[in-house]
Scaffold this active site. Structure first.
Site, PDB file in Angstrom:
ATOM      1  N   LYS A 190       0.844  -1.201   0.000  1.00 22.60           N
ATOM      2  CA  LYS A 190       0.000   0.000   0.000  1.00 22.60           C
ATOM      3  C   LYS A 190       0.874   1.244   0.000  1.00 22.60           C
ATOM      4  O   LYS A 190       1.539   1.534   0.992  1.00 22.60           O
ATOM      5  CB  LYS A 190      -0.930   0.045   1.212  1.00 22.60           C
ATOM      6  N   GLY A 243       6.955   4.969   8.500  1.00 25.98           N
ATOM      7  CA  GLY A 243       6.125   6.155   8.682  1.00 25.98           C
ATOM      8  C   GLY A 243       6.254   6.694  10.090  1.00 25.98           C
ATOM      9  O   GLY A 243       7.280   6.495  10.761  1.00 25.98           O
ATOM     10  N   SER A 244       5.234   7.354  10.565  1.00 28.98           N
ATOM     11  CA  SER A 244       5.286   8.009  11.867  1.00 28.98           C
ATOM     12  C   SER A 244       5.252   7.001  13.010  1.00 28.98           C
ATOM     13  O   SER A 244       4.732   5.890  12.861  1.00 28.98           O
ATOM     14  CB  SER A 244       4.119   8.984  12.024  1.00 28.98           C
ATOM     15  N   THR A 245       5.777   7.404  14.146  1.00 31.69           N
ATOM     16  CA  THR A 245       5.763   6.552  15.330  1.00 31.69           C
ATOM     17  C   THR A 245       4.336   6.284  15.801  1.00 31.69           C
ATOM     18  O   THR A 245       4.001   5.159  16.182  1.00 31.69           O
ATOM     19  CB  THR A 245       6.583   7.195  16.458  1.00 31.69           C
ATOM     20  N   GLY A 248       2.882   3.741  13.574  1.00 34.85           N
ATOM     21  CA  GLY A 248       3.570   2.478  13.829  1.00 34.85           C
ATOM     22  C   GLY A 248       3.038   1.771  15.063  1.00 34.85           C
ATOM     23  O   GLY A 248       2.872   0.543  15.070  1.00 34.85           O
ATOM     24  N   CYS A 299      13.268  10.650   7.782  1.00 35.89           N
ATOM     25  CA  CYS A 299      13.112  10.120   9.137  1.00 35.89           C
ATOM     26  C   CYS A 299      14.415  10.214   9.932  1.00 35.89           C
ATOM     27  O   CYS A 299      14.396  10.381  11.150  1.00 35.89           O
ATOM     28  CB  CYS A 299      12.627   8.682   9.086  1.00 35.89           C
ATOM     29  N   GLU A 399       9.322  15.585  16.436  1.00 33.24           N
ATOM     30  CA  GLU A 399       9.727  15.476  15.034  1.00 33.24           C
ATOM     31  C   GLU A 399       8.901  16.439  14.188  1.00 33.24           C
ATOM     32  O   GLU A 399       7.679  16.331  14.126  1.00 33.24           O
ATOM     33  CB  GLU A 399       9.540  14.041  14.542  1.00 33.24           C
TER      34      GLU A 399
END
Length: 499
Positions: A190, A243-245, A248, A299, A399
């Site tokens: 995806k 991707g982002s924490t 995740g 990242c 971030e």
């Protein structure tokens, strides 16, 4: 399939036909729900085109097709050497179509065309690297007793869901596809909804390379629909996410429903340490590359710069000068552009909100921090540098994911290491010092998956990539990347022991 392609002409004059359907079973098909994703050019805020958006029903279909392909003799029984040949062919096709693929990435993502071309070289290199590994994935024989024998097999994990970020669409896809296919898995991938276009053109190359139907499936879709359906699907054996924490963590929780194997590469707030004996000019140039490249949308960006007090002013002066003379903001198709627009309006607004936060918390805005539209359009932001930053400030701890750096001061080595480690993240770190002993000592003490000595954001397809703490689980690239897509089976053989 003719009605699932659109003829496009990019701003650089490149013409091509872009598939717009979901790629399932080596065919481009329409979404079951009829939903679409509209891609926006971040340079001028105009629509590029719309593509099909996968629904949970489409995910079910793609997973079923991937499962059937996993068990079909055309993929299950293929030799490992032949798997490698298919990957080599895919790399060759990507090389032939490199200019078109780079054009699509620049148009859809906003990154400078030169950077997109470099990304495509990484795609090619990664695919060839894992193509070479395909028939070198071996088990072991293990001595036990004279009447018993044991050996191990390295086998594919199964159906792998791969969720790709928007900052490096094709490069991150290659990082995941290469080892997954070399190990014999099948994939439902995806892409990010913000950058859905280049992977569809690439999907056509997968078919042309000769991969059997269903081995790779591309399901553009929104995270809340397609991403959630993949992460929670009971017939998916593994999920790999970049991707982002926050996302995740959600995927990790969702994947627990059937205890999926997971690989997560998530956020970062990587420190760059400048000691008083460093080459200040080189430190300034590398620090600039480490945070301002790719519009700061990296990242591993070394976005927290920690400088020893005795050289703080000298470094800030050198760094600001590099930013002002090097970071030309402009049309990403122009040869002299260093920084294009942020990928979306949402990301643009996020960066500007952190500018206001930094000002409100008392940090000093040394340069940048303003919108920089071209002709009143585009998600452009001047590269931003804050000095006199304190460890408690949001701009130091959170971030930002933009061309935005926070510079703080430290006294001695112990304080530098403590400040570097005072974060929930642990992806990358950089150390600048002419003292080789200290550089290696500090590198060993920083909590990070990767440390650069006298550089920043070096990456190589032969070297493991990944983080610790809340920056992720597992490793990609290098030989270590194969471990994420293979599992070990132990076989015990009785040579005559009787009960």
């Amino acid at each position: 399939m003719a009605d699932l392609k659109v003829d496009l002409t990019a701003p650089n004059g490149k013409k091509f036909a872009l598939p717009t359907g979901l790629f399932i079973g080596n065919e481009f098909v329409k979404s079951a729900s009829g939903a679409k994703i509209t891609s926006i050019n971040p340079t001028n805020e105009e629509e590029i085109c719309s593509v099909e958006a996968a629904s949970p029903e489409d995910i079910d279909k793609a997973v079923a097709v991937a499962r059937a392909a996993l068990n079909h003799e055309s993929w299950r029984d293929i030799s490992a050497t032949e798997r490698g040949r298919l990957l080599y062919k895919l790399a060759d096709l990507a090389e032939q179509e490199r200019e078109v693929l780079a054009t699509i990435e620049t148009w859809d993502n906003g990154k400078p065309f030169g950077d997109a071309t470099g990304d495509l070289q990484e795609v090619i290199d990664v695919l060839r690297y894992y193509a070479g590994y395909a028939d070198k994935i071996h088990g072991q024989t293990i001595p036990t007793t004279s009447q018993k024998f044991a050996y191990t097999l390295k086998q594919p994990i199964g159906v792998c869901a791969q969720i790709i970020p928007w900052n490096y669409p094709l490069a991150m896809a290659a990082w995941k596809l290469g080892p997954a296919l070399a190990c014999g898995n099948t994939v439902v991938l995806k892409p990010a909804e913000q950058t859905p276009l280049s992977i569809l053109y690439f999907a056509d190359l997968i078919r042309k390379a000769g991969f059997p139907p269903g081995v790779v499936n591309i399901t553009n879709g929104y995270g809340k629909d397609a991403g959630q359906a993949l992460a929670s699907h009971a017939d998916v054996d593994k999920v790999a996410f970049t991707g982002s924490t926050a996302t995740g963590k959600h995927i990790m929780k969702t994947a627990s429903s059937n205890m999926k194997n997971i690989t997560l590469e998530t956020g970062g707030k990587s420190p760059l340490l400048v000691f008083e004996d460093a080459d200040i000019d080189q430190a300034a140039k590398w620090a600039h590359a480490g945070i301002m490249s790719n519009m700061g949308q990296i990242c591993t960006a070394t976005s927290r710069v920690l400088v020893q007090a005795s050289v703080y002013d000298q470094f800030v002066e050198a760094f600001v000068a590099v930013v002002r003379t090097t970071s030309k903001v402009g049309d990403p198709f122009a040869e002299d552009t260093f920084q294009g627009p942020q990928v979306t309006k949402t990301q643009y607004q996020r960066v500007l909100s952190y500018v206001e936060s930094g000002k409100a918390e008392g940090a000093t805005l040394a340069t940048g921090g303003k919108p920089s539209p071209i002709g009143g359009k585009g998600y452009f932001i001047e590269p931003t540098v804050f000095t006199n930053v304190k460890p408690g400030m949001r701009i130091y701890r959170e971030e930002v994911f933009g061309p935005f750096v926070a510079i703080a001061v430290f006294g001695d080595e112990a304080e530098a290491v403590a400040m570097a480690n005072d974060t929930t993240y642990g992806l990358g770190a950089a150390v600048f010092s002419r003292d080789v002993e200290r550089a290696h000592r500090v590198a060993g003490r920083i909590d990070a998956g990767m440390v650069w000595i006298n550089s920043s954001n070096d990456s190589d397809f032969r070297v493991p990539f990944g983080g610790v703490k809340q920056s992720g689980i597992g490793r990609e690239l290098g030989e270590a990347g194969l471990a994420a897509y293979s599992q070990i089976k132990a076989v015990h053989v009785n040579l005559g022991q009787k009960l």
